[in-house]
Each structure stands twice: as structure tokens, then as C-alpha cells.
Scaffold this active site. Structure first.
Site, PDB file in Angstrom:
ATOM      1  N   GLU A 205      36.602  34.918  36.895  1.00 32.45           N
ATOM      2  CA  GLU A 205      36.275  34.829  38.331  1.00 32.45           C
ATOM      3  C   GLU A 205      34.750  34.944  38.535  1.00 32.45           C
ATOM      4  O   GLU A 205      34.158  34.175  39.298  1.00 32.45           O
ATOM      5  CB  GLU A 205      37.027  35.956  39.048  1.00 32.45           C
ATOM      6  CG  GLU A 205      36.742  36.129  40.516  1.00 32.45           C
ATOM      7  CD  GLU A 205      37.478  37.382  41.054  1.00 32.45           C
ATOM      8  OE1 GLU A 205      38.684  37.556  40.771  1.00 32.45           O
ATOM      9  OE2 GLU A 205      36.826  38.197  41.732  1.00 32.45           O
TER      10      GLU A 205
ATOM     11  N   HIS B 163      40.689  37.853  33.581  1.00 32.11           N
ATOM     12  CA  HIS B 163      40.802  37.087  34.828  1.00 32.11           C
ATOM     13  C   HIS B 163      39.566  37.337  35.704  1.00 32.11           C
ATOM     14  O   HIS B 163      38.949  36.412  36.215  1.00 32.11           O
ATOM     15  CB  HIS B 163      42.079  37.487  35.579  1.00 32.11           C
ATOM     16  CG  HIS B 163      42.108  37.054  37.023  1.00 32.11           C
ATOM     17  ND1 HIS B 163      41.381  37.701  38.009  1.00 32.11           N
ATOM     18  CD2 HIS B 163      42.730  36.037  37.640  1.00 32.11           C
ATOM     19  CE1 HIS B 163      41.565  37.084  39.163  1.00 32.11           C
ATOM     20  NE2 HIS B 163      42.387  36.069  38.975  1.00 32.11           N
ATOM     21  N   ASN B 164      39.214  38.613  35.866  1.00 35.02           N
ATOM     22  CA  ASN B 164      38.058  38.933  36.709  1.00 35.02           C
ATOM     23  C   ASN B 164      36.761  38.419  36.098  1.00 35.02           C
ATOM     24  O   ASN B 164      35.868  37.982  36.823  1.00 35.02           O
ATOM     25  CB  ASN B 164      37.977  40.435  36.950  1.00 35.02           C
ATOM     26  CG  ASN B 164      39.015  40.913  37.945  1.00 35.02           C
ATOM     27  OD1 ASN B 164      40.078  40.303  38.072  1.00 35.02           O
ATOM     28  ND2 ASN B 164      38.731  41.989  38.643  1.00 35.02           N
TER      29      ASN B 164
ATOM     30  N   LYS C 114      44.133  40.994  33.116  1.00 35.07           N
ATOM     31  CA  LYS C 114      43.545  41.080  34.464  1.00 35.07           C
ATOM     32  C   LYS C 114      42.023  41.202  34.367  1.00 35.07           C
ATOM     33  O   LYS C 114      41.284  40.605  35.146  1.00 35.07           O
ATOM     34  CB  LYS C 114      44.126  42.278  35.227  1.00 35.07           C
ATOM     35  CG  LYS C 114      43.426  42.610  36.551  1.00 35.07           C
ATOM     36  CD  LYS C 114      43.598  41.502  37.558  1.00 35.07           C
ATOM     37  CE  LYS C 114      42.973  41.634  38.920  1.00 35.07           C
ATOM     38  NZ  LYS C 114      42.190  42.715  39.351  1.00 35.07           N
TER      39      LYS C 114
ATOM     40  N   SER D 224      46.248  40.620  41.067  1.00 38.01           N
ATOM     41  CA  SER D 224      45.110  39.903  41.640  1.00 38.01           C
ATOM     42  C   SER D 224      45.503  39.240  42.947  1.00 38.01           C
ATOM     43  O   SER D 224      46.657  38.893  43.156  1.00 38.01           O
ATOM     44  CB  SER D 224      44.590  38.843  40.680  1.00 38.01           C
ATOM     45  OG  SER D 224      43.555  38.112  41.324  1.00 38.01           O
TER      46      SER D 224
END
Ligand code: NBP
Length: 478
Positions: free
Chosen positions: A190, A186-187, A183, A128
Site C-alpha cells: 500500500e 499488504h500495508n 497484513k 484491512s
């Protein structure tokens, strides 16, 4: 070969990652399907370090020292499979193939299993930080075998971002697809963070009556406090920007239809499969989707409802302060939900993920980097088996202190007709968790009525069914 690492796929991400390795003193073999990209990299940036350009897959593999470490940085999906198929026959047992693209973790699990049979370590790595991160230090989330991390870890630690305490923002997440799973979440987080910030902006604009420039100032002030984060910082930059062509605030000339590449959607799809309530992330994905339905919105513009009446002076300032509280409280809920999803994934796939370590490698390099992640890191450091972030005493106290303002903001938004799906869903989740009794009891009654789905009782073990169509007596079903 002499290169410690190789990168194939030299579009913006791969090129910057290769440069990052080279700038950190590694000899880097570079390769791309279309040779022009390889040549351009060496021409433009050859003086930054030791690059070994390779025109063919054979040359590329021959350039690598053994066991070989090669990073694939191509478009996720079929291109990744194509590249693996091209390289795998050229590799030897013990070599490490790293996929740094945004792969779906299920694909990573499949590829890892395939290559393991051939004695090759396949490491799916979540990266990222966008192109800037790839060049100057990303947050790196490697999956794959623990053994592969022994050979790969030291290289990744050199190119990763460094947190304030100097620690590199990389840690072995867990086997096979664990890195890409983390990940993905994480997105998703976000998306939720961005949606909450967008709602705060909308309220400051419509209810507080602030101009974009004033809102930029407000975000700058917030950025000096507990909301200190990359996303708040860039929000202020975007809001302060003026469109050169029209002289209008930039935010007013951008079409209000948000797009997405799909990692947020994956997060929600997987959360549904795992049965984890990530309502904040889901609302963020749906909010982008609603914005994109232009025809539907045009057909609905005349629907009745309030038009927000901007506050003035001190009342506007008081409201802005409340919005900061609502944003912070909702953010705590988003992260609580996201970490719940990681915990559930870890249990389902037997990854044994250390949640504190995930929080700590998000402290720098990635898009959601924020002072807040230090707080999460220390919450897990104090108690590694924390059942939920909301069970951390510090977070519970903060959300408790924020809640009056949070409720007021959600109520005001509803009264004034400003959509705040993120703030509202976060508050509903919080209240559902707190509730001594939920109406789920009634849901169970309905299910038993129309489908004989049975229910459990509060006062006795077992499952039961009421004979709704008969004398309404209760039978024990097991
Ligand atoms: P792209 O996703 O735009 O992919 C372009 C690269 O893929 C080029 O090197 C291209 O080679 C290669 N490629 C394709 Br397309 N099909 C191929 C095939 N069949 N065989 C061999 N190579 C093929 O590049 P990117 O934006 O640099 O992203 C790379 C990866 O990193 C993606 O998985 C992306 O999701 C991920 N990622 C991107 C970001 C970001 O901010 N952009 C952040 C984090 C992760 P060619 O030059 O010969 O066409």
C-alpha cells in the site's frame, strides 16, 4: 452464553466490526474497558442486530457460547497483552481468542505459543479496509491453527467483502503469525502503491504542467483501464477537492510532510532480515521520511538543479500517457517484490502460504483492492509455483511493452529534477534481474581484497582467495 462471537475494544474498528457481525445475523457480545463505549454502541446501533452488552470481563466471557470466540480490537502492543492477561484465566480449553489489531507478527507468534500451552487457540487476524471496511466488509487475513479456522471461518466469510465473483475475501493464511505477516506486507505494498501514484501526480503537475483538476480527470480515465483501483479512485477525489477556506486546490493547502504509523517500516525491517529486495516499499517509506525532515529540506532549498519546464499541448498529453505506462510497470515490480517477501516469510516460518489465495482475498475490501489483483490471482491459478510475478508471461509482456515509456519517464524526471524514487528503483530492480552480468563480481573482488572474504569462480566449483598483498596468486579455500 448465547453469543456466537464477542468483541472487546469498541473504538472505531471494534465497534464497526461488532456491527458487521450483528448485521449479518450473529449474536454479538460487546465489551470495552471504559463502559461508556459499550453503552453508546448499544444505544446508537442496538436496532441493527442482537448485541449482548457486558460491563465486566466475567460477564463478557459468560455471554459467549462454547467454544468461545472473542475478538480483541484494542490498540496494538501492550494493550493487547493486557487484555489477553485479563481474559485468558477466564477461558477454557478449545476457546478461540482472535486479535484483529495491527499486531507485529512476531508478537502474534509469541502470544500464540503462550496460549497454545494453555489449550487456547490464538488467532492473529490481519484486517484491512479501515473503518468503512470493518463495517461493510473488510479483507480478512487470519493466521492461527487450521483447527481454529474450522470454527471461525464461517463467521469471517459472512462479514468479509465479496469479490466480483462472489467469493468472500478471507482465507486461512497459515499458522501462528502468518495472517499478521501478510497484513504487514499488504500495508507495505500500500505504501509503494501510494508513492507511485504520488510520483505520477508530481510528474503530471511539474512536467506535463497539468492542474490538480486536470490530473483528477487523468486519474479518472486511468481508473477505467488496467489501473482500476480504490487508491486511484480516491486520488482523483482528493485532487478534485477544493479547500473551502481559500478556494485553492485542497492538495495545495495540505502540509507536504507525510506521516506513518509504522507497518511500512516493519515490512522493510523484516525484508532486510529475510534478505528480500523490497526496494519499492523501502523507497516509499524513505520518501515519507524525507518529506518529514522539514529543517533539512529548508536548509537544502538553494541547492543547484533544474527547475522543471512544463510541456504544452500534445507533448504534455504524450508524456501523460507515458506516465501511465511507468506507473503500471512500477506497480508490477512492487507486487513482485511484496509477493517475494511473503514467499520468503512462508519458507522461513514454515507457513505454507498459498500466494494465489493471498492475491484473491485482496481483490476486495482492502485498501489495495484493484482489478490488477484479478490478474495476479489468475497468474498463480495458472501456475501455483510461479517463481516470481515477473515470470508470468502476461506480466512479462506488459512490462516489456511499457518499458520504453517507463525509461523515458525516469530519464525525463532525472533531467528535470523531479524525484521519482519509486519509478527509478522499480526500473533498476527490473534491469538488475535482466542483466546477464552484474557488477557484484567486482564487489566480491573488493571484499576479497580488503577482508579476504573469498569468491566463487564462474568456471570452477569451490571458493578462492587471491593473495592481494603478496604475489597475487590464487589459493583455493574450500
Ligand atoms: P485504537 O487503536 O485507538 O485503540 C483504542 C481501544 O483500545 C479502545 O477500545 C481502548 O479502550 C482500548 N485499550 C487501550 Br488504548 N488500552 C487498553 C488496555 N490496557 N486494556 C483494555 N483496552 C485498552 O482503536 P482502533 O483505531 O479502533 O483500532 C483497533 C485496532 O485495529 C488497532 O490495533 C489498530 O491498529 C487496528 N486497525 C485499525 C485500522 C484503522 O483504520 N483505524 C485498520 C486496521 C486495523 P478505552 O475505550 O477504555 O480507552
Amino acid at each position: 452464553g448465547t453469543a456466537q462471537i464477542g468483541v472487546t475494544g469498541l473504538a472505531v474498528m471494534g465497534r464497526n466490526l461488532a456491527r458487521n457481525f450483528a448485521r449479518n445475523g450473529f449474536t454479538v457480545a460487546v465489551h470495552n474497558r471504559t463502559g461508556a463505549r459499550t453503552r453508546a454502541l448499544v444505544e446508537e446501533f442496538g436496532d441493527e442486530g442482537d448485541f449482548v452488552p457486558a460491563g465486566t470481563a466475567e460477564e463478557f466471557v459468560a455471554a459467549l457460547e462454547r467454544p468461545r470466540r472473542l475478538v480483541i480490537m484494542v490498540k496494538a502492543g501492550e494493550p493487547t497483552d493486557a487484555v489477553i492477561e485479563e481474559f485468558a484465566p477466564l477461558l477454557d480449553e478449545g476457546d478461540v481468542v482472535i486479535d484483529g489489531g495491527n499486531a507485529h507478527f512476531a508478537d502474534t507468534r509469541r502470544r500464540e505459543k503462550e496460549l497454545r500451552k494453555r489449550g487456547i487457540h490464538f488467532v492473529g487476524v490481519g484486517i484491512s479496509g479501515g473503518e468503512e471496511g470493518a463495517l461493510h466488509g473488510p479483507s480478512i487475513m487470519p493466521g492461527g491453527s487450521a483447527e481454529s479456522y474450522v470454527s471461525l471461518g464461517p463467521l469471517l466469510e459472512r462479514i468479509a467483502a465479496k469479490a466480483d465473483d462472489g467469493a468472500p475475501t478471507v482465507a486461512h493464511i497459515g499458522p501462528d503469525g502468518a495472517g499478521h505477516f501478510v497484513k504487514m506486507v499488504h500495508n507495505g505494498i500500500e505504501y509503494a502503491d501510494m508513492q507511485l501514484i504520488a510520483e505520477a501526480y508530481h510528474l503530471l503537475r511539474s512536467v506535463a504542467g497539468y492542474s490538480p483538476a486536470r490530473i483528477a480527470e487523468t486519474f479518472r480515465t486511468w481508473n477505467r483501464g488496467r489501473l482500476d483501483s480504490y487508491l486511484i479512485e480516491i486520488t482523483a477525489e482528493v485532487l478534485a477537492h477544493t479547500d473551502a477556506a481559500t478556494g485553492k486546490p485542497f492538495v495545495d493547502i495540505v502540509a507536504d510532510q507525510a506521516e506513518q504509523k509504522g507497518t511500512g517500516r516493519w515490512t522493510v525491517q523484516i525484508a532486510l532480515d529475510l534478505g528480500v529486495p523490497v526496494s519499492g516499499i523501502a523507497e516509499a517509506v524513505f520518501a515519507r521520511s524525507v518529506s518529514g525532515h522539514g529543517a533539512l529540506r529548508a536548509a537544502s532549498r538553494e541547492l543547484p538543479g533544474p527547475v522543471p519546464e512544463p510541456l504544452d499541448g500534445a507533448a504534455a498529453e504524450r508524456f501523460a500517457a507515458r506516465v501511465e505506462q511507468a506507473l503500471y510497470a512500477s506497480k508490477i515490480v512492487s507486487y513482485t517484490q511484496g509477493f517475494h517477501q511473503i514467499q520468503a516469510g512462508s519458507e522461513t516460518y514454515d507457513w505454507d502460504i498459498d500466494l494465489g489465495s493471498v492475491a484473491s482475498i485482496w481483490r476486495a475490501g482492502c485498501i489495495i483492492r484493484a482489478a490488477f489483483l484479478d490478474r495476479i490471482t489468475s497468474a498463480y491459478a495458472q501456475r501455483s509455483d510461479l517463481p516470481s510475478l515477473l515470470s508470468d508471461k502476461g506480466f512479462a509482456e506488459e512490462i516489456g511493452a511499457a518499458q520504453d515509456d517507463w525509461r523515458e519517464v525516469v530519464a525525463t524526471a532525472a533531467r528535470q529534477g523531479v524525484p521519482t524514487p519509486g519509478f527509478s528503483a522499480a526500473l533498476a530492480y527490473y534491469d538488475a534481474l535482466r542483466a546477464p552480468r552484474l557488477p557484484a563480481a567486482l564487489t566480491q573482488g573488493q571484499r576479497d581484497f580488503f577482508g579476504a572474504h573469498t569468491y566463487r569462480r564462474t568456471d570452477r566449483e569451490g571458493s578462492f582467495h587471491t593473495l592481494w598483498g603478496g604475489d597475487r596468486s590464487e589459493v583455493s579455500t574450500g
